[in-house]
Design a protein around this motif. Structure first.
Motif, PDB file in Angstrom:
ATOM      1  N   TYR A  84       5.623   4.448 -14.741  1.00  0.00           N
ATOM      2  CA  TYR A  84       5.543   3.254 -13.907  1.00  0.00           C
ATOM      3  C   TYR A  84       5.033   3.655 -12.526  1.00  0.00           C
ATOM      4  O   TYR A  84       5.595   4.538 -11.880  1.00  0.00           O
ATOM      5  N   ASN A  85       3.954   3.002 -12.077  1.00  0.00           N
ATOM      6  CA  ASN A  85       3.459   3.271 -10.728  1.00  0.00           C
ATOM      7  C   ASN A  85       4.251   2.441  -9.719  1.00  0.00           C
ATOM      8  O   ASN A  85       5.166   1.703 -10.090  1.00  0.00           O
ATOM      9  N   THR A  86       3.912   2.538  -8.444  1.00  0.00           N
ATOM     10  CA  THR A  86       4.677   1.847  -7.395  1.00  0.00           C
ATOM     11  C   THR A  86       4.589   0.329  -7.530  1.00  0.00           C
ATOM     12  O   THR A  86       5.474  -0.375  -7.052  1.00  0.00           O
ATOM     13  N   ALA A  87       3.564  -0.191  -8.188  1.00  0.00           N
ATOM     14  CA  ALA A  87       3.430  -1.635  -8.404  1.00  0.00           C
ATOM     15  C   ALA A  87       4.196  -2.100  -9.648  1.00  0.00           C
ATOM     16  O   ALA A  87       4.229  -3.284  -9.953  1.00  0.00           O
ATOM     17  N   GLY A  88       4.778  -1.147 -10.386  1.00  0.00           N
ATOM     18  CA  GLY A  88       5.540  -1.496 -11.576  1.00  0.00           C
ATOM     19  C   GLY A  88       4.721  -1.595 -12.840  1.00  0.00           C
ATOM     20  O   GLY A  88       5.194  -2.110 -13.850  1.00  0.00           O
ATOM     21  N   ASN A  89       3.485  -1.103 -12.803  1.00  0.00           N
ATOM     22  CA  ASN A  89       2.621  -1.101 -13.981  1.00  0.00           C
ATOM     23  C   ASN A  89       2.651   0.265 -14.655  1.00  0.00           C
ATOM     24  O   ASN A  89       2.822   1.285 -13.992  1.00  0.00           O
ATOM     25  N   VAL A  90       2.450   0.279 -15.969  1.00  0.00           N
ATOM     26  CA  VAL A  90       2.469   1.525 -16.728  1.00  0.00           C
ATOM     27  C   VAL A  90       1.097   2.199 -16.682  1.00  0.00           C
ATOM     28  O   VAL A  90       0.078   1.590 -17.007  1.00  0.00           O
ATOM     29  N   VAL A  91       1.097   3.477 -16.277  1.00  0.00           N
ATOM     30  CA  VAL A  91      -0.095   4.323 -16.294  1.00  0.00           C
ATOM     31  C   VAL A  91       0.085   5.299 -17.455  1.00  0.00           C
ATOM     32  O   VAL A  91       1.082   6.029 -17.506  1.00  0.00           O
TER      33      VAL A  91
END
Length: 106
Positions: A84-91
């Motif tokens: 999870y990146n800082t925006a809450g999306n999965v990388v």
């Protein structure tokens, strides 16, 4: 460390990506080729950062030996790994060099 060794993480190539309208949150249905281990299905909530075209032929890492899970009308056989990146999306986690489908992460 022994517990980590129990987790079977392999690299595979995404060969098919479809929308998953029955999922509660936006997701794709994905088929991944793991070489000699076969083709496995999974569902992934990664629509924010990845288009279907971005994912096709991408190499990804997945846990192979977790129990399959029913998600709506779809059976997910593996768990694709991401952060999870800082925006809450999965990388997605990807290999930095070329590896064969089915190679094990150590």
């Amino acid at each position: 460390f022994e517990d980590f060794l129990k987790v079977d993480i392999r690299v595979g190539t995404i060969i098919e990506v479809n929308d998953f309208p029955k999922a509660r949150k936006p997701a794709y249905q994905i088929k991944i080729d793991f070489g000699d281990l076969g083709i496995k299905k999974t569902s992934a909530q990664i629509t924010d950062l990845y288009s279907k075209e971005d994912l096709l032929n991408a190499k990804v890492s997945a846990i192979m030996n977790f129990k399959s899970r029913q998600i709506a009308n779809f059976m997910s056989e593996v768990l694709v790994l991401g952060i999870y990146n800082t925006a809450g999306n999965v990388v997605l986690l990807k290999a930095s060099k070329a590896v064969k489908n089915g190679e094990q992460v150590h």
